[in-house]
Scaffold this motif. Structure first.
Motif, short mmCIF file in Angstrom:
data_model
loop_
_atom_site.label_atom_id
_atom_site.label_comp_id
_atom_site.label_asym_id
_atom_site.label_seq_id
_atom_site.Cartn_x
_atom_site.Cartn_y
_atom_site.Cartn_z
N LEU A 172 0.82 -1.20 0.00
CA LEU A 172 0.00 0.00 0.00
C LEU A 172 0.86 1.25 0.00
N ARG A 173 0.40 2.23 -0.73
CA ARG A 173 0.92 3.59 -0.58
C ARG A 173 -0.02 4.32 0.36
N HIS A 174 0.51 5.10 1.24
CA HIS A 174 -0.34 5.87 2.14
C HIS A 174 0.33 7.19 2.48
N PHE A 176 -0.52 11.71 2.16
CA PHE A 176 -1.40 12.84 1.93
C PHE A 176 -1.28 13.35 0.49
N TYR A 177 -2.42 13.63 -0.12
CA TYR A 177 -2.46 14.12 -1.49
C TYR A 177 -1.74 15.46 -1.58
N GLY A 178 -0.95 15.60 -2.64
CA GLY A 178 -0.17 16.82 -2.82
C GLY A 178 1.19 16.75 -2.17
N HIS A 179 1.40 15.73 -1.33
CA HIS A 179 2.69 15.54 -0.67
C HIS A 179 3.30 14.18 -0.97
N ASP A 180 2.46 13.15 -0.99
CA ASP A 180 2.94 11.78 -1.18
C ASP A 180 2.39 11.22 -2.49
N LYS A 181 3.09 10.26 -3.04
CA LYS A 181 2.69 9.65 -4.30
C LYS A 181 1.61 8.60 -4.03
N LEU A 182 0.40 8.91 -4.42
CA LEU A 182 -0.74 8.02 -4.20
C LEU A 182 -1.38 7.68 -5.54
N GLY A 183 -1.80 6.45 -5.68
CA GLY A 183 -2.45 6.01 -6.91
C GLY A 183 -3.96 6.16 -6.84
N PHE A 184 -4.65 5.36 -7.65
CA PHE A 184 -6.10 5.50 -7.81
C PHE A 184 -6.84 4.31 -7.22
N GLY A 210 -4.63 9.13 2.87
CA GLY A 210 -5.12 8.50 1.67
C GLY A 210 -4.33 7.23 1.44
N ILE A 211 -4.98 6.22 0.84
CA ILE A 211 -4.29 4.96 0.56
C ILE A 211 -4.59 4.52 -0.87
N SER A 212 -3.66 3.76 -1.44
CA SER A 212 -3.88 3.16 -2.76
C SER A 212 -2.92 1.99 -2.90
#
Length: 213
Positions: A172-174, A176-184, A210-212
């Motif tokens: 998992l990626r986890h 914050f949006y705009g700071h960390d690379k998160l998928g869909f 956020g997680i992806s």
């Protein structure tokens, strides 16, 4: 730990119950329809039946808990009316405060922003789509999340964009949006595993990661 789960028979909630049991926790499942209780739970899961409007039943389900997980999410049926999850969330938080239960873990979408974030297309697009096509569900999700975030409890809200069925990928990626690379995309099994893990993990207290996959 003793963990009370709301939305325990849903697509994510039932997997959360399984994850908690695997981790050795005791589980109380609050369910609306007892016919949806999996046969595999047997006597291993304490089941409390009630509506989200039933404050007394919710209070009973929370009594003795060390943590509460809410896998509740708004109905996506355009014919649905009312905002039952707002009152239900208030009832849950009232019960937690009554019994001195501080740890709350919930689920949401990037329509809810974490204060650490910068808006990105991953937060703007789902918010626009929800407001345009699922306004009732959007308003319910935002309102119930704001109640939690201003409750003063030790809360974590796990957010995701596109839940999918299928086995857990375990990666998992986890953040914050705009700071960390998160998928869909993210599997419901991975959502459940991450959500269940938060009950005894302090890393995201007072945050909405956020997680992806």
């Amino acid at each position: 730990m003793n963990v009370t789960v709301f939305g325990a028979t849903g697509g994510v909630g039932s997997l959360v119950v399984g994850q908690l049991r695997t981790r050795g926790h005791m589980v109380t499942a609050y369910v609306r329809n007892p016919d949806k209780v999996p046969a595999g739970w047997g006597d291993a899961v304490n089941v409390v039946v009630g509506e989200l409007s039933d404050a007394a039943a919710i209070d009973h389900a929370v009594q003795g808990a060390d943590a509460v997980i809410s896998a509740l999410g708004p109905s996506l049926d355009r014919k649905a009316t009312g905002l039952p999850l707002i009152k239900g969330t208030r009832n849950i938080l009232t019960a937690m405060q009554h019994h001195g239960v501080r740890r709350y873990v919930g689920n949401a979408t990037p329509s809810i922003l974490d204060p650490r974030e910068k808006p990105t297309w991953q937060t703007r697009l789902p918010t626009f789509m929800a407001k345009t096509f699922l306004r009732r569900a959007h308003d319910e999700l935002v309102a119930m999340s704001q109640i939690v975030m201003t409750s003063g409890l030790d809360w974590t809200i796990v957010r995701f964009l596109a839940p999918k069925n299928g086995p857990a990928r375990g990666q998992l990626r986890h953040g914050f949006y705009g700071h960390d690379k998160l998928g869909f995309n993210v599997t419901r099994a991975d959502i459940a595993a991450f959500t269940a893990a938060q009950v005894d993990d302090n890393r995201y207290i007072g945050a909405a990661p956020g997680i992806s996959n």
